[in-house]
Scaffold this active site. Structure first.
Site, short mmCIF file in Angstrom:
data_model
loop_
_atom_site.label_atom_id
_atom_site.label_comp_id
_atom_site.label_asym_id
_atom_site.label_seq_id
_atom_site.Cartn_x
_atom_site.Cartn_y
_atom_site.Cartn_z
N ARG A 119 0.83 -1.22 0.00
CA ARG A 119 0.00 0.00 0.00
C ARG A 119 0.85 1.26 0.00
O ARG A 119 0.56 2.22 0.71
CB ARG A 119 -0.92 -0.01 1.22
CG ARG A 119 -1.92 -1.14 1.18
CD ARG A 119 -2.88 -1.06 2.32
NE ARG A 119 -3.81 -2.19 2.29
CZ ARG A 119 -4.64 -2.46 3.24
NH1 ARG A 119 -4.70 -1.70 4.33
NH2 ARG A 119 -5.47 -3.49 3.14
N CYS A 120 1.90 1.25 -0.79
CA CYS A 120 2.86 2.35 -0.85
C CYS A 120 2.77 2.99 -2.23
O CYS A 120 2.44 2.33 -3.21
CB CYS A 120 4.26 1.79 -0.59
SG CYS A 120 5.61 2.97 -0.75
N GLY A 121 3.09 4.26 -2.31
CA GLY A 121 3.14 4.92 -3.61
C GLY A 121 4.18 4.30 -4.54
O GLY A 121 4.09 4.45 -5.75
#
Length: 163
Positions: free
Chosen positions: A36-38
């Site tokens: 769930r990271c950019g």
């Protein structure tokens, strides 16, 4: 550097092994990953590197970590499903680990001693920091999170290890 190769780890599917057994005697790009990271789209380029160079003695190894803003909250099964279904990941993955702090996984104790190109060693800055490890277990490169997996400097370093 065989110390790194001898360190134990648990795979994402719960198996017990060592770092060296997981690499299978190959050079490896070790990356702390998060779903769930950019920077999560880097999985696509990591898988492409793995596929391109695996026949020449190279692998990518993902180490999920939830230490950066809780961006890897899932269970091992959820992480495996996400990586497979969303990005087609086939490279090996460890169970979730800490990459910084008192509970830092022993593999990351070794890896974080390596300085990056600016001379900075120590803590992992964020998700998707990369370490290039030679087949003999020596840590030969460190690339910060914003460096794309297919960046020229990483590709040149991989090629130099593979001959």
């Amino acid at each position: 550097m065989s110390e790194l190769l001898d360190l134990p780890l648990t795979t994402l599917d719960g198996g017990s092994t060592t770092f060296g057994a997981l690499t299978g005697g190959r050079a490896a790009l070790v990356v702390n990953v998060a779903s769930r990271c950019g920077l999560t789209p880097q999985y696509t380029k990591l898988e492409a590197l793995h596929e391109e160079f695996s026949a020449r003695g190279f692998t990518v190894i993902g180490f999920p970590s939830n230490q950066f803003n809780g961006q890897e909250p899932g269970t091992a099964a959820e992480i495996a499903e996400f990586c497979s279904a969303t990005y087609g990941v086939t490279f090996p993955m460890s169970d979730k680990v800490d990459v910084n702090g008192d509970g830092r996984d022993p593999i990351y104790v070794e890896l974080t001693q390596k300085a990056d190109t600016s001379g900075a060693a120590g803590d992992v800055q964020w998700n998707f920091e990369k370490f290039l490890v030679a087949a003999d277990g020596s840590v030969v490169g460190r690339y910060r999170p914003a460096t794309e997996p297919d960046a020229a400097e990483i590709r040149v370093d991989i090629e130099s290890l593979l001959g």
